[in-house]
Design an enzyme around this catalytic site. Structure first.
Site, PDB file in Angstrom:
ATOM      1  N   PHE A 253      -1.597 -13.965   5.188  1.00 20.48           N
ATOM      2  CA  PHE A 253      -1.575 -13.999   3.660  1.00 20.48           C
ATOM      3  C   PHE A 253      -1.792 -12.960   4.033  1.00 20.48           C
ATOM      4  O   PHE A 253      -2.400 -11.858   4.548  1.00 20.48           O
ATOM      5  CB  PHE A 253      -2.725 -14.363   2.644  1.00 20.48           C
ATOM      6  CG  PHE A 253      -2.358 -13.955   1.304  1.00 20.48           C
ATOM      7  CD1 PHE A 253      -0.951 -14.348   0.964  1.00 20.48           C
ATOM      8  CD2 PHE A 253      -3.354 -12.837   1.144  1.00 20.48           C
ATOM      9  CE1 PHE A 253      -1.163 -14.179  -0.267  1.00 20.48           C
ATOM     10  CE2 PHE A 253      -2.761 -12.474  -0.957  1.00 20.48           C
ATOM     11  CZ  PHE A 253      -1.938 -12.735  -1.148  1.00 20.48           C
TER      12      PHE A 253
ATOM     13  N   ASP B  69      -4.755  -6.743   9.526  1.00 23.32           N
ATOM     14  CA  ASP B  69      -4.674  -6.421   8.052  1.00 23.32           C
ATOM     15  C   ASP B  69      -6.515  -7.354   8.284  1.00 23.32           C
ATOM     16  O   ASP B  69      -6.436  -7.808   8.367  1.00 23.32           O
ATOM     17  CB  ASP B  69      -3.263  -7.816   7.812  1.00 23.32           C
ATOM     18  CG  ASP B  69      -3.948  -7.703   6.473  1.00 23.32           C
ATOM     19  OD1 ASP B  69      -5.112  -7.341   5.188  1.00 23.32           O
ATOM     20  OD2 ASP B  69      -3.085  -8.653   4.983  1.00 23.32           O
TER      21      ASP B  69
ATOM     22  N   LYS C 199      -9.394  -4.515  -0.761  1.00 24.05           N
ATOM     23  CA  LYS C 199     -10.567  -5.730  -2.017  1.00 24.05           C
ATOM     24  C   LYS C 199     -11.971  -4.499  -1.763  1.00 24.05           C
ATOM     25  O   LYS C 199     -11.738  -3.713  -2.594  1.00 24.05           O
ATOM     26  CB  LYS C 199     -10.648  -6.951  -1.235  1.00 24.05           C
ATOM     27  CG  LYS C 199      -9.402  -7.530  -1.108  1.00 24.05           C
ATOM     28  CD  LYS C 199      -9.471  -8.712  -0.992  1.00 24.05           C
ATOM     29  CE  LYS C 199      -8.444  -9.812  -0.981  1.00 24.05           C
ATOM     30  NZ  LYS C 199      -8.001 -10.033  -0.551  1.00 24.05           N
TER      31      LYS C 199
END
Ligand SMILES: *Cc1c(COP(=O)(O)O)cnc(C)c1O
Length: 398
Positions: free
Chosen positions: A130, A216, A245
């Protein structure tokens, strides 16, 4: 109030959240929850952490926004801190994870152009990945649930099967390969961690072939695995890395980090952002990073993670009919279930006031704030155990 005027893209839990403190959340009806979602690995320091509250409050009184046509001292400071604490030499700031990924992909392709090899455009991602929701990110992850209906696949994006070393080696050796993009520990996709040895092999292959490695670490970075960056466990480094995040602890901020070499195509005018790196985000980012990078924070993550892992493996022994697998790294924990994970999340929430996140491969994810105390970890395990009992009874009754 209703969700009537919101685009219907989310399957929201019937829980109106009002207030948070540390690992606790309160709904508008006053119910207290133990939060093992942490804004999906975003509230790394829990809710309303005093240092973050102070940083945002003080900065809000000074300066919010000026534009990147000016020098922004907070941005220079946070970039220094990120580079001192990583492999990187340069940083581009964004507002989100997917924009950090977008910048990473653009940086990789531009690198090859700057190197006189513009034909190298191929980006290889992996199944179960993702990377966010922009076009570049959905094409890189190539999850059909997120690409279907959004037009033809973008040229130069390819998907490999996670763990298929032969296919990956062929990708590295493809003369038009630009980069591979990988979460060292997958988040949404079901918490699979790429073995350290495979990561080191990827570094060797990349050095040999000139292909860049993009990590990532939007979810697995910022202390989540017990080191500041997940790839540190393998003792190797990428060329480019997307972070977001927990970098803002809940304030929107992301960053694309790169070596000077990998970023050599990112020259004046080729990329930009209005909000990216604005003073508010930079103030919070500095506060979050300095707190999370502390050795005692990371030691705490390892201690709590060790406890949870051991306990969850114990529960797996006792509930083999409910728990299929326990995986992940640090406080990025995936529990693969026999009953439907969405249903299990609802039972944990409604019956035990325990919040856990969903995940691919029928997992639930435990992503507590990094500051979860040992007492809270014990509490979380108790509630999880009771949810397993509840699930067992439900399955027996069905
Ligand atoms: C959440 C996430 C993203 C996307 O971040 P946004 O801030 O939602 O754009 C990208 N990659 C990974 C690994 C993530 O977990």
């Amino acid at each position: 109030m209703s969700t009537e005027h919101l685009m219907g893209v989310y399957n929201r839990a019937p829980l109106e959240v009002e207030r948070g403190q540390g690992a606790r959340l309160w709904s508008t009806d006053g119910t207290e929850y133990l939060d093992c979602v942490a804004g999906i690995s975003t509230n790394g320091l829990g809710h309303a952490h005093p240092k973050l509250v102070q940083a945002v409050t003080e900065q809000a009184q000074e300066l919010w926004h000026v534009s990147n046509i000016f020098r922004i001292p907070g941005q220079e400071k946070l970039a220094d801190m990120l580079c001192e604490n990583s492999f990187a030499d340069v940083v581009f700031f964004t507002n989100s994870g997917t924009e950090a990924v977008e910048c990473a992909i653009k940086t990789a392709r531009k690198f090859h152009v700057a190197n006189g090899q513009p034909e190298r455009i191929d980006i290889y991602g992996f199944d179960g990945s993702f990377h966010g929701r922009t076009y570049g990110a959905i094409n890189a992850a190539a999850n059909p649930n997120y690409t279907n209906g959004f037009g033809p696949p973008m040229e130069g994006f390819h998907q490999l099967i996670w763990g298929d070393r032969e296919a990956l080696e062929a990708a590295f050796r493809n003369p038009t390969a630009a980069a591979i993009i990988l979460e060292p520990v997958q988040g949404e996709g079901g918490c699979r961690a790429t073995p350290d040895e495979d990561l080191r092999w990827m570094r060797q292959m990349a050095d040999e072939t000139g292909v860049l490695i993009i990590f990532d670490e939007v979810q697995c970075g910022m202390g989540r695995t017990g080191k500041l960056w997940a790839h540190e466990w393998a003792g190797m480094t990428p060329d480019i890395m997307a972070v977001a995040k927990a970098l803002g602890g809940g304030f929107p901020v992301g960053a694309c980090l790169a070596t000077a070499e990998a970023a050599k195509g990112m020259t004046v005018g080729v990329h930009g952002s209005t909000f990216g790196g604005n003073p508010l985000a930079m103030a919070v980012g500095q506060a979050a990073l300095s707190e999370i990078a502390k050795p005692e924070t990371l030691a705490h993550v390892n201690e709590i993670a060790g406890y949870l892992k051991q306990q969850l493996h114990g529960l797996k022994e006792r509930f083999p009919d409910v728990i299929v697998d326990v995986r992940g790294k640090g406080l990025l924990i995936g529990v693969k279930l026999a009953p439907n994970n969405r249903e299990f999340m609802g039972w944990a929430r409604d019956e035990q006031k325990l919040l856990v996140a969903g995940g691919g491969d029928n997992c639930v994810r435990l992503l507590p704030p990094l500051i979860l105390t040992l007492d809270e970890a014990r509490d979380a395990i108790e509630r999880f155990e009771k949810t397993c009992e509840f699930a067992r009874n439900k399955m027996a009754a069905a």
